[in-house]
Motif scaffolding. Structure first.
Motif: not given
Ligand code: ATP
Length: 234
Positions: A3-4, A21-26, A61-65, A78-83
């Protein structure tokens, strides 16, 4: 799951995100589309901790990151596959994959994940001892995806996975991303190819100059006149 709220980021004097602002559900596959420089990559970098936000909140998942260390965000799932498929060109394919699992302390499951990546990507299995820099562009993209999966992410973010690939490989890559979601991961996808992304995703956000200007189901955005005119060639 993610949740951003009102995210602002910049590079020196450049304001790259002006309140996203945007959201991604499980279990969802969510796409971010928009022109070059709109702020899509910056959004992913802020989530993975590579860019420190100036304002706003990022909850995973509820934690402020927001502002957290990249290693912490990775450990949280969270994994990031960069450009640009950035890997370690002088290291072998196998060692590049191992780097994706460097935070893990479950060697048996890591072994299973190696086997899974090699069965999903037989070309990588054949070339496991070869330096990554000798792979073709498509193979390097597979390696970048495989490396991201080696962390067993709950959320995996892809930045322009189809960039510079031949059309048949693009289709294959997007098919793999769909199967990653079908296997239970949540996916956030940044994609230049708006039509392919909108067809693939559950819902999408259109970003223009650091702001979300449209959001909706992929099919709704494909039918949206603004999206059609600017991103789908009318
Ligand atoms: P692209 O598809 O070209 O990567 P994007 O939508 O991902 O586009 P960003 O890369 O997030 O856009 O860029 C957003 C804004 O921030 C742009 O104005 C860009 O020029 C600027 N920007 C991005 N990275 C940097 C940087 N390292 N230093 C300065 N400005 C940057």
């Amino acid at each position: 799951m993610l949740e951003i709220r009102d995210l602002e980021c910049g590079y020196g004097p450049v304001a790259a995100l002006k309140g996203v602002s945007l959201g991604v559900g499980e279990g969802e596959l969510v796409a971010l589309i928009g022109a070059n420089g709109a702020g899509k990559s910056t959004t992913l970098r802020a989530i993975s901790g590579l860019v420190k936000p100036r304002a706003g909140s990022i909850k995973f998942r509820g934690e402020e990151i927001a502002g957290a260390d990249p290693a912490h965000v990775l450990a949280a799932g969270v994994a990031h596959c960069p450009e640009g498929r950035r890997g370690f060109p002088y290291m072998s394919v196998a060692d590049n994959l191992a780097m994706g699992a460097y935070l893990r302390r479950d060697p048996i499951k890591v072994r299973e994940d190696f086997d899974r990546v090699y069965s999903d990507f037989p070309r990588l299995a054949e070339r496991r001892a070869q330096p990554a820099g000798t792979l073709s562009g498509g193979e390097q993209q597979m390696l970048a995806i495989g490396r991201a999966l080696m962390s067993r992410p709950k959320l995996v973010m892809f930045d322009e996975p189809s960039l510079g690939l031949a059309p048949t490989i693009v289709e294959q890559t997007l098919g793999i991303i769909r199967s990653i979601r079908d296997d239970g991961a949540t996916v956030l996808l940044v994609e230049q190819n708006a039509f392919a992304a909108l067809e693939l995703c559950d819902h999408a956000y259109l970003i223009e100059t650091g702001r979300v200007v449209r959001k909706g189901a992929g099919k709704e955005l494909i039918a949206d006149p603004l999206v059609r005119a600017a991103y789908l060639g009318g």
